[in-house]
Design a protein around this motif. Structure first.
Motif, mmCIF file in Angstrom:
data_model
loop_
_atom_site.group_PDB
_atom_site.id
_atom_site.type_symbol
_atom_site.label_atom_id
_atom_site.label_comp_id
_atom_site.label_asym_id
_atom_site.label_seq_id
_atom_site.Cartn_x
_atom_site.Cartn_y
_atom_site.Cartn_z
ATOM 1 N N VAL A 186 16.268 -2.058 49.433
ATOM 2 C CA VAL A 186 15.194 -2.833 48.802
ATOM 3 C C VAL A 186 15.372 -4.306 49.159
ATOM 4 O O VAL A 186 16.477 -4.854 49.069
ATOM 5 N N VAL A 187 14.279 -4.935 49.584
ATOM 6 C CA VAL A 187 14.290 -6.347 49.978
ATOM 7 C C VAL A 187 13.377 -7.128 49.036
ATOM 8 O O VAL A 187 12.292 -6.650 48.664
ATOM 9 N N GLY A 188 13.809 -8.310 48.652
ATOM 10 C CA GLY A 188 12.998 -9.142 47.770
ATOM 11 C C GLY A 188 13.190 -10.617 48.052
ATOM 12 O O GLY A 188 14.024 -11.011 48.876
ATOM 13 N N ALA A 189 12.415 -11.447 47.376
ATOM 14 C CA ALA A 189 12.540 -12.911 47.478
ATOM 15 C C ALA A 189 13.535 -13.387 46.428
ATOM 16 O O ALA A 189 13.479 -12.977 45.261
ATOM 17 N N TYR A 190 14.444 -14.274 46.845
ATOM 18 C CA TYR A 190 15.500 -14.751 45.947
ATOM 19 C C TYR A 190 15.708 -16.245 46.145
ATOM 20 O O TYR A 190 15.477 -16.790 47.227
ATOM 21 N N ALA A 191 16.167 -16.887 45.087
ATOM 22 C CA ALA A 191 16.518 -18.306 45.150
ATOM 23 C C ALA A 191 17.640 -18.575 44.150
ATOM 24 O O ALA A 191 17.797 -17.858 43.151
ATOM 25 N N HIS A 192 18.418 -19.595 44.440
ATOM 26 C CA HIS A 192 19.496 -19.977 43.523
ATOM 27 C C HIS A 192 18.894 -20.653 42.291
ATOM 28 O O HIS A 192 17.856 -21.326 42.380
ATOM 29 N N ARG A 193 19.535 -20.455 41.138
ATOM 30 C CA ARG A 193 19.005 -21.025 39.893
ATOM 31 C C ARG A 193 18.919 -22.556 39.961
ATOM 32 O O ARG A 193 18.028 -23.153 39.331
ATOM 33 N N SER A 194 19.774 -23.198 40.741
ATOM 34 C CA SER A 194 19.703 -24.659 40.870
ATOM 35 C C SER A 194 18.424 -25.078 41.579
ATOM 36 O O SER A 194 17.824 -26.124 41.249
ATOM 37 N N TYR A 195 17.988 -24.306 42.555
ATOM 38 C CA TYR A 195 16.731 -24.608 43.256
ATOM 39 C C TYR A 195 15.554 -24.397 42.315
ATOM 40 O O TYR A 195 14.644 -25.246 42.229
ATOM 41 N N SER A 200 8.795 -26.414 40.997
ATOM 42 C CA SER A 200 7.719 -25.880 40.152
ATOM 43 C C SER A 200 7.828 -24.364 40.020
ATOM 44 O O SER A 200 8.409 -23.683 40.877
ATOM 45 N N ALA A 201 7.277 -23.834 38.952
ATOM 46 C CA ALA A 201 7.353 -22.402 38.679
ATOM 47 C C ALA A 201 6.601 -21.605 39.751
ATOM 48 O O ALA A 201 5.611 -22.083 40.328
ATOM 49 N N ILE A 202 7.064 -20.405 39.964
ATOM 50 C CA ILE A 202 6.445 -19.517 40.956
ATOM 51 C C ILE A 202 5.884 -18.319 40.199
ATOM 52 O O ILE A 202 6.625 -17.485 39.671
ATOM 53 N N ARG A 203 4.549 -18.237 40.149
ATOM 54 C CA ARG A 203 3.912 -17.182 39.358
ATOM 55 C C ARG A 203 3.139 -16.179 40.212
ATOM 56 O O ARG A 203 2.861 -15.064 39.767
ATOM 57 N N GLN A 204 2.770 -16.535 41.434
ATOM 58 C CA GLN A 204 2.011 -15.640 42.305
ATOM 59 C C GLN A 204 2.420 -15.897 43.753
ATOM 60 O O GLN A 204 2.994 -16.943 44.074
ATOM 61 N N PRO A 205 2.141 -14.934 44.634
ATOM 62 C CA PRO A 205 2.591 -15.062 46.030
ATOM 63 C C PRO A 205 2.158 -16.346 46.718
ATOM 64 O O PRO A 205 2.918 -16.912 47.514
ATOM 65 N N THR A 206 0.966 -16.849 46.410
ATOM 66 C CA THR A 206 0.509 -18.075 47.086
ATOM 67 C C THR A 206 1.380 -19.277 46.735
ATOM 68 O O THR A 206 1.451 -20.252 47.497
ATOM 69 N N ASP A 207 2.066 -19.227 45.576
ATOM 70 C CA ASP A 207 2.940 -20.334 45.185
ATOM 71 C C ASP A 207 4.104 -20.511 46.159
ATOM 72 O O ASP A 207 4.673 -21.613 46.267
ATOM 73 N N LEU A 208 4.471 -19.421 46.853
ATOM 74 C CA LEU A 208 5.582 -19.505 47.805
ATOM 75 C C LEU A 208 5.313 -20.547 48.886
ATOM 76 O O LEU A 208 6.247 -21.197 49.384
ATOM 77 N N PRO A 274 15.943 -13.253 41.314
ATOM 78 C CA PRO A 274 14.742 -12.750 41.998
ATOM 79 C C PRO A 274 13.533 -13.642 41.726
ATOM 80 O O PRO A 274 13.391 -14.231 40.652
ATOM 81 N N VAL A 275 12.660 -13.699 42.723
ATOM 82 C CA VAL A 275 11.420 -14.471 42.632
ATOM 83 C C VAL A 275 10.255 -13.503 42.813
ATOM 84 O O VAL A 275 10.241 -12.711 43.762
ATOM 85 N N LEU A 276 9.271 -13.563 41.901
ATOM 86 C CA LEU A 276 8.095 -12.674 41.978
ATOM 87 C C LEU A 276 8.517 -11.205 42.074
ATOM 88 O O LEU A 276 7.992 -10.441 42.878
ATOM 89 N N HIS A 277 9.456 -10.840 41.257
ATOM 90 C CA HIS A 277 9.986 -9.473 41.300
ATOM 91 C C HIS A 277 8.868 -8.453 41.060
ATOM 92 O O HIS A 277 8.160 -8.507 40.064
ATOM 93 N N GLY A 278 8.711 -7.524 41.995
ATOM 94 C CA GLY A 278 7.697 -6.480 41.889
ATOM 95 C C GLY A 278 6.311 -6.902 42.314
ATOM 96 O O GLY A 278 5.387 -6.071 42.306
ATOM 97 N N LEU A 279 6.107 -8.161 42.682
ATOM 98 C CA LEU A 279 4.774 -8.652 43.054
ATOM 99 C C LEU A 279 4.594 -8.818 44.560
ATOM 100 O O LEU A 279 3.471 -9.104 45.006
ATOM 101 N N LEU A 280 5.660 -8.677 45.320
ATOM 102 C CA LEU A 280 5.562 -8.837 46.764
ATOM 103 C C LEU A 280 5.637 -7.463 47.442
ATOM 104 O O LEU A 280 6.579 -6.709 47.212
ATOM 105 N N PRO A 281 4.650 -7.145 48.292
ATOM 106 C CA PRO A 281 4.629 -5.824 48.951
ATOM 107 C C PRO A 281 5.572 -5.781 50.155
ATOM 108 O O PRO A 281 5.149 -5.629 51.313
ATOM 109 N N ILE A 282 6.867 -5.906 49.889
ATOM 110 C CA ILE A 282 7.851 -5.872 50.977
ATOM 111 C C ILE A 282 8.342 -4.434 51.140
ATOM 112 O O ILE A 282 8.888 -3.860 50.194
ATOM 113 N N PRO A 283 8.128 -3.843 52.301
ATOM 114 C CA PRO A 283 8.532 -2.437 52.482
ATOM 115 C C PRO A 283 10.052 -2.282 52.453
ATOM 116 O O PRO A 283 10.788 -3.164 52.899
#
Length: 316
Positions: A186-195, A200-208, A274-283
């Motif tokens: 399983v692959v997902g988007a991740y970032a360190h808590r310091s970042y 700004s908050a990330i709520r939807q894919p376009t925010d990336l 995790p960032v946008l967990h479950g919202l990104l269609p990463i195969p």
């Protein structure tokens, strides 16, 4: 092995003393039929012991007598009576048989042993993150096996014996290889808590697209992922581009930006979130365990293959 060779030479010399015209193409396999006939006292009994037919045994004895130029048995109504020549050759023949059996046991033992070296190839992330703790456990289970680990994203050729076992993210196409799918990564988007704390908050894919992204250099898979979501971005969208997954991982841990990582890597650092967990269609990426068909006869490789096949699915 040397004992068997000595016995062969001894029996050959014994035959040569009896027949100076002995052919050089002597068929040593006929000795087995000779000893069976000697022990059983009849062609029928010898055939039953060797699980062959009586006419076949008769031909073997006749051929052996012809090749040696001697008579080995007198045929009587009650069976076979060995001649003095047959009795003279019996000890040497039994020594040859014992040597042959020893050779067979030696060869079987070489195939059956679970000691020695097994060469494993795996992608860099798998080799760095998954294999060391797994190999530590395997060392306890299989202490007589040494491992050569090839950490490379290049697909090693098992057919050319560049490795014995391969952990791959693609199924091997060669029909002479044994491949087993052991799970999906399983692959997902991740970032360190310091970042995440300073951005700004990330709520939807376009925010990336408003954040610092970490991605590949020559591999276009992440770009294609954005394009599949309807965001035709280019390489300039990434603050850091590298095809080295370990560099990507360390950049995420350093707080440089958002990266796309395997879940098994992110789980090793509780500060990577995790960032946008479950919202990104990463195969998901399939993981395959590939090995040459020699696994069917080599217990050493089989032992390592079975260990990896059982352990890896619990780590990904």
């Amino acid at each position: 092995m040397f004992g068997a060779l000595h016995n062969c030479i001894y029996i050959y010399n014994s035959y040569a003393l009896l027949n100076t015209t002995m052919p050089t193409s002597f068929d040593w396999s006929l000795i087995r039929s000779f000893l069976a006939a000697l022990d059983q006292g009849s062609l029928l009994g010898a055939a039953r012991m060797l699980k062959t037919s009586q006419p076949t045994l008769g031909r073997h004895i006749a051929e052996l007598e012809s090749q040696l130029g001697v008579v080995l048995f007198e045929r009587t109504g009650r069976g076979l009576v060995p001649t003095a020549t047959a009795l003279q050759l019996a000890d040497a023949a039994r020594g040859m048989e014992a040597g042959a059996l020893q050779l067979t046991r030696t060869l079987s033992g070489a195939q059956a042993q679970t000691t020695g070296t097994v060469r494993i190839t795996a992608s860099v992330p798998v080799a760095v993150q998954l294999m060391p703790p797994l190999l530590a456990r395997m060392r306890l289970a299989l202490p007589d096996i040494q491992v050569e680990l090839v950490s490379s994203n290049q697909v090693s050729n098992l057919l050319r014996r560049e490795a014995d076992i391969a952990v791959r993210m693609v199924r091997p196409a060669q029909g002479t290889l044994v491949a087993k799918k052991i799970g999906n990564v399983v692959v997902g988007a991740y970032a360190h808590r310091s970042y995440l704390a300073r951005r700004s908050a990330i709520r939807q894919p376009t925010d990336l697209l408003q954040h610092e992204l970490i991605g590949n250099d020559t591999d276009p898979s992440i770009l294609r992922g954005f394009q599949a979501m309807g965001y035709p971005v280019g390489p300039e969208a990434f603050a850091l581009r590298t095809d080295d997954f370990i560099v990507q991982w360390q950049a995420v841990r350093a707080g440089l930006g958002i990266g796309f990582l395997a879940d098994y890597m992110a789980r090793t650092d509780p500060d990577v979130l995790p960032v946008l967990h479950g919202l990104l269609p990463i195969p998901e990426l399939p993981m395959w365990l590939a090995v040459h068909r020699e696994i069917r006869t080599n217990r050493r490789i089989r032992a390592v293959y079975d260990f990896l096949a059982e352990a890896l699915p619990h780590l990904i």
